[in-house]
Design a protein around this motif. Structure first.
Motif, mmCIF file in Angstrom:
data_model
loop_
_atom_site.group_PDB
_atom_site.id
_atom_site.type_symbol
_atom_site.label_atom_id
_atom_site.label_comp_id
_atom_site.label_asym_id
_atom_site.label_seq_id
_atom_site.Cartn_x
_atom_site.Cartn_y
_atom_site.Cartn_z
ATOM 1 N N GLY A 1 11.949 -4.849 7.361
ATOM 2 C CA GLY A 1 11.230 -5.107 8.592
ATOM 3 C C GLY A 1 10.219 -6.217 8.450
ATOM 4 O O GLY A 1 9.398 -6.442 9.322
ATOM 5 N N GLY A 2 10.233 -6.922 7.330
ATOM 6 C CA GLY A 2 9.359 -8.052 7.145
ATOM 7 C C GLY A 2 7.984 -7.676 6.672
ATOM 8 O O GLY A 2 7.196 -8.527 6.307
ATOM 9 N N GLY A 3 7.628 -6.359 6.641
ATOM 10 C CA GLY A 3 6.269 -6.003 6.285
ATOM 11 C C GLY A 3 6.150 -5.234 4.995
ATOM 12 O O GLY A 3 5.072 -5.143 4.436
ATOM 13 N N GLY A 4 7.213 -4.631 4.465
ATOM 14 C CA GLY A 4 7.092 -3.789 3.281
ATOM 15 C C GLY A 4 8.124 -4.118 2.249
ATOM 16 O O GLY A 4 9.157 -4.694 2.558
ATOM 17 N N GLY A 5 7.866 -3.743 0.984
ATOM 18 C CA GLY A 5 8.819 -3.980 -0.085
ATOM 19 C C GLY A 5 9.857 -2.896 -0.119
ATOM 20 O O GLY A 5 9.854 -1.963 0.678
ATOM 21 N N SER A 6 10.744 -2.998 -1.070
ATOM 22 C CA SER A 6 11.798 -1.989 -1.198
ATOM 23 C C SER A 6 11.210 -0.690 -1.717
ATOM 24 O O SER A 6 10.324 -0.677 -2.557
ATOM 25 N N GLY A 7 11.676 0.459 -1.210
ATOM 26 C CA GLY A 7 11.143 1.752 -1.597
ATOM 27 C C GLY A 7 11.586 2.156 -2.986
ATOM 28 O O GLY A 7 12.619 1.720 -3.482
ATOM 29 N N SER A 8 10.776 3.029 -3.651
ATOM 30 C CA SER A 8 11.146 3.547 -4.970
ATOM 31 C C SER A 8 10.821 5.025 -5.022
ATOM 32 O O SER A 8 9.849 5.464 -4.416
ATOM 33 N N ALA A 9 11.632 5.810 -5.743
ATOM 34 C CA ALA A 9 11.424 7.253 -5.826
ATOM 35 C C ALA A 9 10.176 7.549 -6.650
ATOM 36 O O ALA A 9 9.919 6.921 -7.678
ATOM 37 N N THR A 10 9.388 8.493 -6.198
ATOM 38 C CA THR A 10 8.200 8.906 -6.919
ATOM 39 C C THR A 10 8.573 9.947 -7.964
ATOM 40 O O THR A 10 9.171 10.970 -7.658
ATOM 41 N N VAL A 11 8.239 9.672 -9.212
ATOM 42 C CA VAL A 11 8.553 10.600 -10.304
ATOM 43 C C VAL A 11 7.442 11.628 -10.422
ATOM 44 O O VAL A 11 6.276 11.277 -10.583
ATOM 45 N N SER A 12 7.794 12.882 -10.322
ATOM 46 C CA SER A 12 6.796 13.945 -10.408
ATOM 47 C C SER A 12 6.146 13.964 -11.786
ATOM 48 O O SER A 12 6.782 13.670 -12.789
ATOM 49 N N GLY A 13 4.859 14.326 -11.834
ATOM 50 C CA GLY A 13 4.137 14.400 -13.102
ATOM 51 C C GLY A 13 4.703 15.495 -13.995
ATOM 52 O O GLY A 13 5.082 16.563 -13.525
ATOM 53 N N ILE A 14 4.802 15.227 -15.271
ATOM 54 C CA ILE A 14 5.317 16.195 -16.237
ATOM 55 C C ILE A 14 4.140 16.873 -16.913
ATOM 56 O O ILE A 14 3.261 16.204 -17.444
ATOM 57 N N SER A 15 4.116 18.175 -16.892
ATOM 58 C CA SER A 15 3.005 18.921 -17.483
ATOM 59 C C SER A 15 3.003 18.777 -18.997
ATOM 60 O O SER A 15 4.051 18.707 -19.635
ATOM 61 N N SER A 16 1.808 18.709 -19.577
ATOM 62 C CA SER A 16 1.668 18.654 -21.029
ATOM 63 C C SER A 16 0.678 19.725 -21.461
ATOM 64 O O SER A 16 -0.147 20.190 -20.666
ATOM 65 N N TYR A 17 0.754 20.117 -22.725
ATOM 66 C CA TYR A 17 -0.004 21.264 -23.213
ATOM 67 C C TYR A 17 -0.713 20.936 -24.526
ATOM 68 O O TYR A 17 -0.270 20.078 -25.286
ATOM 69 N N THR A 18 -1.815 21.640 -24.769
ATOM 70 C CA THR A 18 -2.589 21.416 -25.981
ATOM 71 C C THR A 18 -2.018 22.224 -27.140
ATOM 72 O O THR A 18 -1.350 23.240 -26.947
ATOM 73 N N VAL A 19 -2.306 21.758 -28.344
ATOM 74 C CA VAL A 19 -1.895 22.448 -29.571
ATOM 75 C C VAL A 19 -3.144 22.680 -30.411
ATOM 76 O O VAL A 19 -3.917 21.751 -30.656
ATOM 77 N N GLY A 20 -3.338 23.921 -30.836
ATOM 78 C CA GLY A 20 -4.528 24.226 -31.629
ATOM 79 C C GLY A 20 -4.482 25.633 -32.170
ATOM 80 O O GLY A 20 -3.446 26.292 -32.173
ATOM 81 N N GLY A 21 -5.626 26.096 -32.633
ATOM 82 C CA GLY A 21 -5.705 27.429 -33.218
ATOM 83 C C GLY A 21 -7.116 27.747 -33.641
ATOM 84 O O GLY A 21 -8.079 27.316 -32.996
ATOM 85 N N THR A 22 -7.249 28.445 -34.765
ATOM 86 C CA THR A 22 -8.561 28.884 -35.232
ATOM 87 C C THR A 22 -8.715 28.584 -36.716
ATOM 88 O O THR A 22 -7.802 28.823 -37.504
ATOM 89 N N LEU A 23 -9.884 28.057 -37.075
ATOM 90 C CA LEU A 23 -10.226 27.797 -38.474
ATOM 91 C C LEU A 23 -11.237 28.839 -38.940
ATOM 92 O O LEU A 23 -12.202 29.133 -38.234
ATOM 93 N N SER A 24 -11.018 29.381 -40.128
ATOM 94 C CA SER A 24 -11.970 30.345 -40.692
ATOM 95 C C SER A 24 -12.131 30.089 -42.186
ATOM 96 O O SER A 24 -11.261 29.509 -42.830
ATOM 97 N N GLY A 25 -13.273 30.519 -42.730
ATOM 98 C CA GLY A 25 -13.527 30.434 -44.162
ATOM 99 C C GLY A 25 -14.080 29.116 -44.644
ATOM 100 O O GLY A 25 -14.341 28.952 -45.849
ATOM 101 N N LEU A 26 -14.281 28.145 -43.764
ATOM 102 C CA LEU A 26 -14.805 26.856 -44.187
ATOM 103 C C LEU A 26 -16.284 26.992 -44.552
ATOM 104 O O LEU A 26 -17.080 27.526 -43.783
ATOM 105 N N ALA A 27 -16.630 26.516 -45.744
ATOM 106 C CA ALA A 27 -18.010 26.614 -46.203
ATOM 107 C C ALA A 27 -18.913 25.669 -45.416
ATOM 108 O O ALA A 27 -18.474 24.604 -44.955
ATOM 109 N N ALA A 28 -20.164 26.056 -45.249
ATOM 110 C CA ALA A 28 -21.134 25.230 -44.527
ATOM 111 C C ALA A 28 -21.264 23.863 -45.196
ATOM 112 O O ALA A 28 -21.345 23.761 -46.420
#
Length: 212
Positions: free
Chosen positions: A48-75
């Protein structure tokens, strides 16, 4: 008379409404109508002279943290750990820890110790696995007492025994079972330096083996 409209896929080449071959001549109403239709089609083809070609929007992919607990470390000590050989993280206090890099579901994780604390042995359980639509929080990283080239007494067993088994569990506790004529078993907690009774063997045994 021939009026052509060519769509090259770019809005920079729109069909001209009038053909140069008819210079100096007046288009008939019919010719103008054909030219207008060609122009309209050309504009429609490039949005229509006013806009570019359309593109599909890619949904965000969920990501997750990795961790745990540390014990016994000396001061005053610290330990450096990594996940999948990268994302080096320095830990200087006991408690929960999390790697900065997040992983998507289905991605493998693998904890490794890069640098041990001075004079302390450390190990871990549940250090490898696959992220599965949730944060990983069950890595158990624990360190032993600082080495001073000497033995240190630990808490005493509830019941004295010999020829028993001692098994390090993924939780960091140590399971001692059987020994002598005993069927009882105990759990040692290295963090609190205490023993607690647990479920007994069905049959008393000694000089046996235990496989985790």
């Amino acid at each position: 008379m021939l009026v052509s409209a060519t769509n090259t896929g770019s809005c920079s080449n729109r069909p001209a409404p009038y053909s140069a071959g008819f210079s100096g001549r007046v288009f008939s109403r019919f010719a103008k109508a054909i030219a207008f239709i060609g122009l309209t089609l050309g504009l429609s083809a490039c949005g229509g002279g006013g806009g570019g070609s359309g593109s599909a929007t890619v949904s965000g992919i969920s990501s997750y943290t990795v961790g745990g607990t540390l014990s016994g470390l000396a001061a005053g000590n610290s330990i450096t750990v990594a996940n999948n050989g990268t994302d080096n993280t320095i830990l200087s206090a006991n408690g929960a820890f999390t790697f900065s890099a997040k992983l998507t579901s289905g991605t493998s994780y693998n904890l490794s110790i890069v640098t041990l604390p001075v004079g302390q042995p450390c190990t871990y359980t549940y250090g490898a696995g696959t992220v599965s639509v949730a944060n990983v929080t069950n890595i158990n990283l624990f360190c032993g007492p600082a080495s001073v080239n000497a033995w240190t007494a630990a808490g005493s067993l509830i019941t004295g025994r010999y020829s028993h088994t001692a098994t390090l569990l993924p939780s960091g506790l140590v399971l001692v079972a059987g020994g002598g004529l005993l069927a009882s078993a105990e759990l040692y907690d290295p963090v609190t330096n205490t023993w607690a009774a647990t479920g007994s063997l069905t049959t008393a045994r000694y000089t046996h083996t235990a496989t985790l």
